[in-house]
Design an enzyme around this catalytic site. Structure first.
Site, short mmCIF file in Angstrom:
data_model
loop_
_atom_site.label_atom_id
_atom_site.label_comp_id
_atom_site.label_asym_id
_atom_site.label_seq_id
_atom_site.Cartn_x
_atom_site.Cartn_y
_atom_site.Cartn_z
N ASP A 24 2.69 -7.46 -0.28
CA ASP A 24 3.24 -6.47 0.64
C ASP A 24 4.76 -6.36 0.50
O ASP A 24 5.44 -7.36 0.23
CB ASP A 24 2.96 -6.87 2.09
CG ASP A 24 1.52 -6.68 2.50
OD1 ASP A 24 0.70 -6.28 1.65
OD2 ASP A 24 1.21 -6.95 3.68
N HIS B 86 3.85 -11.92 -0.36
CA HIS B 86 4.83 -10.86 -0.15
C HIS B 86 5.83 -10.82 -1.31
O HIS B 86 6.26 -11.86 -1.80
CB HIS B 86 5.61 -11.08 1.15
CG HIS B 86 4.79 -10.84 2.38
ND1 HIS B 86 3.88 -11.76 2.85
CD2 HIS B 86 4.73 -9.77 3.22
CE1 HIS B 86 3.30 -11.28 3.95
NE2 HIS B 86 3.80 -10.08 4.18
#
Length: 204
Positions: free
Chosen positions: A33, A172
């Protein structure tokens, strides 16, 4: 503090979302992400290339605009893209029209039907509407790599201890996660391959 596995109530609140894929197959789904950014995304792509693993990247539109060369590399190397809004908006703090407009702005760049709400939260009305056009993807394993309070070793342990058949795993590609990702990602991939798991991308 965060929960590595999502608590049951979230699955009840967001019935439109996918939290885990087929539990009867030994496939797992690596997702990232917040990128792409130059500080970590190219390193992740190098790591995935070395391990011969494909992943799904939920991209922020403004980062795509700033770093189109990294975004294009991601696509060229066979990874899948998801929409993560244009400005990493919190859905519950944003009026529906503004939220949808922001998602559509990112959609002009990503052209995908995969969506993950930033922070894993949005208004129920937003999720219901988005579920008409998008495959809303949450997670089965949240590594916590962004958490400055956990060690790289704990991040690694979160990943390998909780992954199971069909797990959608979240790392991430953002600044906060760099130290934990650089330690935990390659070790996790090696361990999970040794356990017989097959890395797959999410199907748009």
């Amino acid at each position: 503090m965060h929960f590595v596995r999502p608590i049951f109530i979230l699955k009840y609140i967001y019935p439109e979302a996918i939290w885990r894929e087929d539990k009867n197959k030994n496939n797992i789904y690596l997702t990232f992400d917040d990128g792409p950014i130059p500080e970590i995304t190219p390193w992740i792509l190098d790591c995935l290339k070395e391990k011969n693993v494909k992943a799904t990247f939920f991209c922020v539109g403004e980062n795509i605009k700033k770093h189109p060369e990294i975004f294009n590399r991601l696509l060229d190397e066979g990874h899948v893209v998801g929409n993560h809004t244009y400005n990493h908006l919190r859905g519950w703090n944003t009026e529906n029209k503004d939220y949808f407009d922001n998602i559509n702005q990112c959609q002009d760049l990503t052209r995908t039907n995969l969506f993950r709400p930033p922070y894993g939260r949005a208004r129920k009305s937003q999720m219901k509407e988005l579920g008409k056009d998008f495959k809303i993807v949450m997670w089965d394993v949240l590594t916590g790599d962004y958490d400055q309070e956990i060690t790289p070793q704990q991040c690694y342990k979160n990943c390998i201890d909780k992954t199971r058949n069909g797990s959608i795993i979240v790392f991430h590609d953002n600044i906060k996660a760099i130290n934990n990702v650089k330690y935990a990602l390659p070790k996790s991939i090696d361990y999970l391959i040794e356990q017989g798991y097959q890395f797959k991308t999410l199907v748009p």
